[in-house]
Design a protein around this motif. Structure first.
Motif, PDB file in Angstrom:
ATOM      1  N   SER A 219       0.799  -1.227   0.000  1.00  0.00           N
ATOM      2  CA  SER A 219       0.000   0.000   0.000  1.00  0.00           C
ATOM      3  C   SER A 219       0.830   1.275   0.000  1.00  0.00           C
ATOM      4  O   SER A 219       0.414   2.297   0.517  1.00  0.00           O
ATOM      5  N   GLY A 220       2.032   1.208  -0.558  1.00  0.00           N
ATOM      6  CA  GLY A 220       2.867   2.404  -0.647  1.00  0.00           C
ATOM      7  C   GLY A 220       3.554   2.773   0.649  1.00  0.00           C
ATOM      8  O   GLY A 220       4.209   3.811   0.737  1.00  0.00           O
ATOM      9  N   LEU A 221       3.413   1.952   1.708  1.00  0.00           N
ATOM     10  CA  LEU A 221       4.001   2.288   3.007  1.00  0.00           C
ATOM     11  C   LEU A 221       5.526   2.332   2.937  1.00  0.00           C
ATOM     12  O   LEU A 221       6.164   3.213   3.515  1.00  0.00           O
ATOM     13  N   LYS A 222       6.101   1.368   2.231  1.00  0.00           N
ATOM     14  CA  LYS A 222       7.554   1.329   2.098  1.00  0.00           C
ATOM     15  C   LYS A 222       8.053   2.560   1.360  1.00  0.00           C
ATOM     16  O   LYS A 222       9.087   3.147   1.715  1.00  0.00           O
ATOM     17  N   ASN A 223       7.308   2.966   0.345  1.00  0.00           N
ATOM     18  CA  ASN A 223       7.678   4.137  -0.436  1.00  0.00           C
ATOM     19  C   ASN A 223       7.678   5.398   0.430  1.00  0.00           C
ATOM     20  O   ASN A 223       8.573   6.239   0.349  1.00  0.00           O
ATOM     21  N   MET A 224       6.654   5.555   1.280  1.00  0.00           N
ATOM     22  CA  MET A 224       6.578   6.713   2.171  1.00  0.00           C
ATOM     23  C   MET A 224       7.732   6.696   3.178  1.00  0.00           C
ATOM     24  O   MET A 224       8.328   7.738   3.476  1.00  0.00           O
ATOM     25  N   GLU A 225       8.042   5.522   3.685  1.00  0.00           N
ATOM     26  CA  GLU A 225       9.131   5.389   4.656  1.00  0.00           C
ATOM     27  C   GLU A 225      10.476   5.763   4.033  1.00  0.00           C
ATOM     28  O   GLU A 225      11.290   6.467   4.654  1.00  0.00           O
ATOM     29  N   LEU A 226      10.694   5.331   2.803  1.00  0.00           N
ATOM     30  CA  LEU A 226      11.942   5.648   2.111  1.00  0.00           C
ATOM     31  C   LEU A 226      12.057   7.143   1.824  1.00  0.00           C
ATOM     32  O   LEU A 226      13.137   7.730   1.952  1.00  0.00           O
TER      33      LEU A 226
END
Length: 256
Positions: A219-226
């Motif tokens: 759900s894009g969580l990894k992208n936001m964290e990066l």
């Protein structure tokens, strides 16, 4: 002797007159040159301002197009896809195949529009600032009437690097997109506290929630964290099933 004196006086007088005329002529030439230079500089400033204005108008037009693509057309297509997914879930397996193919094509169109809009509105936060950019985003979402969304902040102007502001905007934007897609929330609040040393951003929704361990990489969580790591910001998500979700971003100022 007297005549010689007169000749000398006349010569000196004539010399002084000539010198005075030369001096006046030099002053005139200098003033004329100065006026010409000033006029030239004025013309150059005008041309520069005209060119700058034309560039700004083009940038504003491209920003507007990009914003409309993302917020209006992109959001509407997302809603269409959401409704289509709901219909697919209710249909029999034999009837789903063609709609699934259309759904995948629709997903590709949405992604293409988002990619294009990102290219066009990269400078948005630099022009408008983080808060105004968020207000524009929220106003577009409100028009969809899918949920109630509120921005809570005491300050309109936040003093942070425009590039870092853009990254924070992208994180918040991704979080809102996740809420629209997955949460079934009816209410969302974005609370921004601007302190001397740090900027705190909290995004709360009253949706269905999820298991953060199970959906950690989705759900894009990894992208936001990066993205948060790029600007040395702290990013965290707290969520419980049927109790909603809170996304927290802590940005420390004076970052390089």
């Amino acid at each position: 002797m007297k005549e010689n004196n007169m000749v000398i006086v006349f010569t000196i007088t004539l010399f002084i007159i000539v010198l005075t005329m030369i001096f006046v002529y030099v002053i005139f030439i200098q003033k004329k040159t100065t006026l010409l230079i000033r006029q030239k500089e004025k013309d150059m400033r005008f041309e520069k301002e005209l060119a700058t204005s034309q560039i700004e108008m083009k940038e504003q037009t491209l920003n507007y197009i990009g914003q409309e693509l993302h917020d209006d057309l992109g959001q509407k297509l997302s809603v269409v896809r959401l409704r289509q997914n709901q219909l697919i879930a209710k249909m029999k397996d034999s009837e789903k195949e063609e709609l699934i193919e259309l759904n995948e094509l629709l997903g590709e169109c949405i992604q293409d529009i988002r990619n294009l809009s990102k290219t066009l509105i990269t400078e948005q936060v630099i022009h408008f600032g983080l808060i105004e950019s968020l207000e524009r985003e929220i106003n577009k979402i409100r028009k969809l009437r899918l949920l109630k969304i509120e921005l809570i902040t005491q300050k309109h102007d936040i003093d942070i690097s425009p590039k870092h502001g853009l990254i924070l905007f992208r994180i918040i934007q991704e979080s809102i997109n996740n809420i629209l897609k997955h949460s079934r929330a009816k209410n969302v609040s974005i609370e921004i506290e601007d302190g001397q040393q740090m900027l705190s951003i909290k995004i709360n929704d009253n949706g269905k929630g999820f298991d953060t361990q199970t959906v950690k990489d989705g759900s894009g969580l990894k992208n936001m964290e990066l993205r948060a790591k790029i600007i040395h910001a702290e990013f965290s998500i707290r969520s419980e099933i049927n109790k909603g979700t809170q996304t927290s971003i802590i940005y420390y100022k004076n970052q390089p």
